[in-house]
Design an enzyme around this catalytic site. Sequence first.
Site, PDB file in Angstrom:
ATOM      1  N   GLY A  88      26.107   1.370 -15.989  1.00  0.00           N
ATOM      2  CA  GLY A  88      27.144   1.917 -16.852  1.00  0.00           C
ATOM      3  C   GLY A  88      26.573   2.612 -18.073  1.00  0.00           C
ATOM      4  O   GLY A  88      27.091   3.644 -18.518  1.00  0.00           O
ATOM      5  N   THR A  89      25.524   2.065 -18.632  1.00  0.00           N
ATOM      6  CA  THR A  89      24.954   2.655 -19.850  1.00  0.00           C
ATOM      7  C   THR A  89      24.455   4.067 -19.576  1.00  0.00           C
ATOM      8  O   THR A  89      24.734   5.000 -20.349  1.00  0.00           O
ATOM      9  CB  THR A  89      23.793   1.768 -20.367  1.00  0.00           C
ATOM     10  OG1 THR A  89      24.331   0.483 -20.684  1.00  0.00           O
ATOM     11  CG2 THR A  89      23.149   2.364 -21.607  1.00  0.00           C
ATOM     12  N   ASN A 170      36.118  -3.863 -23.000  1.00  0.00           N
ATOM     13  CA  ASN A 170      35.291  -4.986 -22.560  1.00  0.00           C
ATOM     14  C   ASN A 170      35.526  -6.244 -23.381  1.00  0.00           C
ATOM     15  O   ASN A 170      35.380  -7.357 -22.878  1.00  0.00           O
ATOM     16  CB  ASN A 170      33.801  -4.615 -22.611  1.00  0.00           C
ATOM     17  CG  ASN A 170      33.416  -3.920 -23.882  1.00  0.00           C
ATOM     18  OD1 ASN A 170      33.957  -2.859 -24.206  1.00  0.00           O
ATOM     19  ND2 ASN A 170      32.500  -4.511 -24.627  1.00  0.00           N
ATOM     20  N   GLN A 200      34.771  -1.845 -16.993  1.00  0.00           N
ATOM     21  CA  GLN A 200      35.494  -3.132 -16.958  1.00  0.00           C
ATOM     22  C   GLN A 200      36.726  -3.061 -16.076  1.00  0.00           C
ATOM     23  O   GLN A 200      37.154  -4.076 -15.515  1.00  0.00           O
ATOM     24  CB  GLN A 200      35.915  -3.552 -18.373  1.00  0.00           C
ATOM     25  CG  GLN A 200      34.766  -3.935 -19.277  1.00  0.00           C
ATOM     26  CD  GLN A 200      34.099  -5.241 -18.865  1.00  0.00           C
ATOM     27  OE1 GLN A 200      34.694  -6.103 -18.226  1.00  0.00           O
ATOM     28  NE2 GLN A 200      32.838  -5.395 -19.241  1.00  0.00           N
ATOM     29  N   SER A 220      30.014   0.555 -13.064  1.00  0.00           N
ATOM     30  CA  SER A 220      28.770  -0.215 -13.012  1.00  0.00           C
ATOM     31  C   SER A 220      28.937  -1.334 -11.981  1.00  0.00           C
ATOM     32  O   SER A 220      29.953  -2.046 -11.995  1.00  0.00           O
ATOM     33  CB  SER A 220      28.503  -0.820 -14.387  1.00  0.00           C
ATOM     34  OG  SER A 220      27.424  -1.704 -14.337  1.00  0.00           O
ATOM     35  N   ALA A 221      27.936  -1.495 -11.094  1.00  0.00           N
ATOM     36  CA  ALA A 221      28.090  -2.424  -9.970  1.00  0.00           C
ATOM     37  C   ALA A 221      28.149  -3.890 -10.396  1.00  0.00           C
ATOM     38  O   ALA A 221      28.863  -4.689  -9.796  1.00  0.00           O
ATOM     39  CB  ALA A 221      26.933  -2.225  -8.982  1.00  0.00           C
ATOM     40  N   HIS A 222      27.401  -4.270 -11.447  1.00  0.00           N
ATOM     41  CA  HIS A 222      27.276  -5.709 -11.713  1.00  0.00           C
ATOM     42  C   HIS A 222      28.514  -6.329 -12.340  1.00  0.00           C
ATOM     43  O   HIS A 222      28.592  -7.539 -12.503  1.00  0.00           O
ATOM     44  CB  HIS A 222      26.019  -6.008 -12.549  1.00  0.00           C
ATOM     45  CG  HIS A 222      26.098  -5.681 -14.000  1.00  0.00           C
ATOM     46  ND1 HIS A 222      26.315  -6.638 -14.954  1.00  0.00           N
ATOM     47  CD2 HIS A 222      25.973  -4.522 -14.663  1.00  0.00           C
ATOM     48  CE1 HIS A 222      26.297  -6.075 -16.164  1.00  0.00           C
ATOM     49  NE2 HIS A 222      26.091  -4.784 -16.009  1.00  0.00           N
ATOM     50  N   THR A 258      13.752   8.759  -8.005  1.00  0.00           N
ATOM     51  CA  THR A 258      13.901   8.289  -6.627  1.00  0.00           C
ATOM     52  C   THR A 258      15.125   7.397  -6.526  1.00  0.00           C
ATOM     53  O   THR A 258      15.307   6.484  -7.337  1.00  0.00           O
ATOM     54  CB  THR A 258      12.641   7.503  -6.204  1.00  0.00           C
ATOM     55  OG1 THR A 258      11.522   8.384  -6.335  1.00  0.00           O
ATOM     56  CG2 THR A 258      12.744   7.001  -4.780  1.00  0.00           C
ATOM     57  N   CYS A 346      25.571  -8.365 -28.963  1.00  0.00           N
ATOM     58  CA  CYS A 346      24.939  -7.986 -30.222  1.00  0.00           C
ATOM     59  C   CYS A 346      23.455  -8.243 -30.070  1.00  0.00           C
ATOM     60  O   CYS A 346      22.978  -9.349 -30.298  1.00  0.00           O
ATOM     61  CB  CYS A 346      25.540  -8.797 -31.360  1.00  0.00           C
ATOM     62  SG  CYS A 346      25.150  -8.085 -32.939  1.00  0.00           S
TER      63      CYS A 346
HETATM   64  N1  PLP Z   1      30.758   0.101 -20.646  1.00  0.00           N
HETATM   65  C1  PLP Z   1      31.426  -1.049 -20.731  1.00  0.00           C
HETATM   66  C2  PLP Z   1      32.892  -1.024 -21.051  1.00  0.00           C
HETATM   67  C3  PLP Z   1      30.768  -2.257 -20.527  1.00  0.00           C
HETATM   68  O1  PLP Z   1      31.449  -3.407 -20.627  1.00  0.00           O
HETATM   69  C4  PLP Z   1      29.384  -2.239 -20.231  1.00  0.00           C
HETATM   70  C5  PLP Z   1      28.629  -3.501 -20.065  1.00  0.00           C
HETATM   71  O2  PLP Z   1      28.940  -4.506 -20.665  1.00  0.00           O
HETATM   72  C6  PLP Z   1      28.731  -1.001 -20.136  1.00  0.00           C
HETATM   73  C7  PLP Z   1      29.449   0.146 -20.354  1.00  0.00           C
HETATM   74  C8  PLP Z   1      27.277  -0.926 -19.804  1.00  0.00           C
HETATM   75  O3  PLP Z   1      27.089  -1.111 -18.416  1.00  0.00           O
HETATM   76  P1  PLP Z   1      25.661  -1.590 -17.828  1.00  0.00           P
HETATM   77  O4  PLP Z   1      25.527  -3.037 -18.199  1.00  0.00           O
HETATM   78  O5  PLP Z   1      25.794  -1.379 -16.351  1.00  0.00           O
HETATM   79  O6  PLP Z   1      24.643  -0.722 -18.422  1.00  0.00           O
END
Ligand code: PLP
Length: 405
Positions: A88-89, A170, A200, A220-222, A258, A346
């Site tokens: 996600g980041t 989140n 989320q 984001s998969a996790h 890759t 944090c």
């Molecule tokens: N965006 C939101 C709303 C999230 O809650 C998170 C992770 O907590 C992220 C982005 C970041 O995702 P990732 O942990 O896959 O980098």
Amino acid sequence: MFGKDDGGGVSGAATAEPPLVYLDHASTTPLRPDVVEAMAPFADRRFGNASGSHRLARDARAALEDAREQVAASLGAQPAEIVFTSGGTEADNLAVLGTLGAAERREQPYVVVCSAIEHAAVLAPARAAARRHVCLELASVDADGVVDVDRLAELLSDDTVLVSVMLANNEVGTVQPISDVADAVHQRSPQAVLHTDAVQAAPWLDVAELAGGCDLISVSAHKLGGPKGTGALVVRRGTRLEPILHGGGQEQERRSGTNDVAGAVGLAAALVLAGAERDAEAARVSALRDRLADGLLAAVPGTVESATRRRVLPGHCHLRIRGVEQEELLVLLDDEGVCASAGSACASGALEPSHVLTAMGVGPDEARGAVRFTLGHTSSEEDVDRALAVVPVAVAKLRGDDLGA
Ligand code: PLP
């Protein structure tokens, strides 16, 4: 605090571990067995590089493209619109920095409009860009943490290049009115790119339907029973985006590196499972969440829910508990096997009040007692029973209440 196993083991008769109760699904979720099974061959014999040309490479590419089709179908997109990322980041960073990188050169600063409660993966790149020819405007939210679309619309103009509003928050879990945001953007800033962070929301909501009006969508998969370090950005056809990672030109030149085939397969499997079970799981988990929230509100005086329940995701229970420090409470809960969180990651450990609660008008004193319990696909009645037994006692301890004999 350390050395807990998965809840099944006992490390010695005198030091039996309490049962593990995982109530932090918004932070991450356990891998689903079906996802592990789908990924396993790619951690073993199907190890080819999807960019190559021999049979192992072709096999990996076929799996990658199958995964792309499944991810696209789950998110209401075309396969060519999916860019696999490292989570996600990266998807959020690519959305923000990639859009700014592709914007026309001009004299006046570009304007980026974000909701005030975006994840740091959106706000931090937007703030970094704000030092370089970008003006960042934050759209306010109401006391539930829902973006005020009329106020957001007032920030939109011909200068707006990007609008970013998450599908669900989140921290407190509120679902955002993204189709109203899309209408406002299309009316007032048709040139702007609209991004939504659906990280989320994806386990719970129909992203394809809700984010149909968005140009960019992060997942984001996790967060849905898939692997960490894998995600995707939907880039609608015609949306201009400059890569932030340069190299071998994978993902149609939009994201070099890759491909993580196992990760893409895991993301696809997790999204397909979440989609198939969405309604039943939302009903099951929200009933558990309601029992937890109602039980804690009744058993712990001086507790409030941070947002109106019908406006939040099914698994979210964010409470503010008067007279406790969140970090102290979390340690006591952890000692009893209950894993919860303060709600905002944090990294520095600094006890700054959360920007989400601040934007909702919550003062620093009240924010101190904020705790987030988030339920998910592994949550059970027993988890709720245990939390209802443990949390009131921990709060009473911290408040110095007489616990009786
Ligand atoms: N965006 C939101 C709303 C999230 O809650 C998170 C992770 O907590 C992220 C982005 C970041 O995702 P990732 O942990 O896959 O980098």
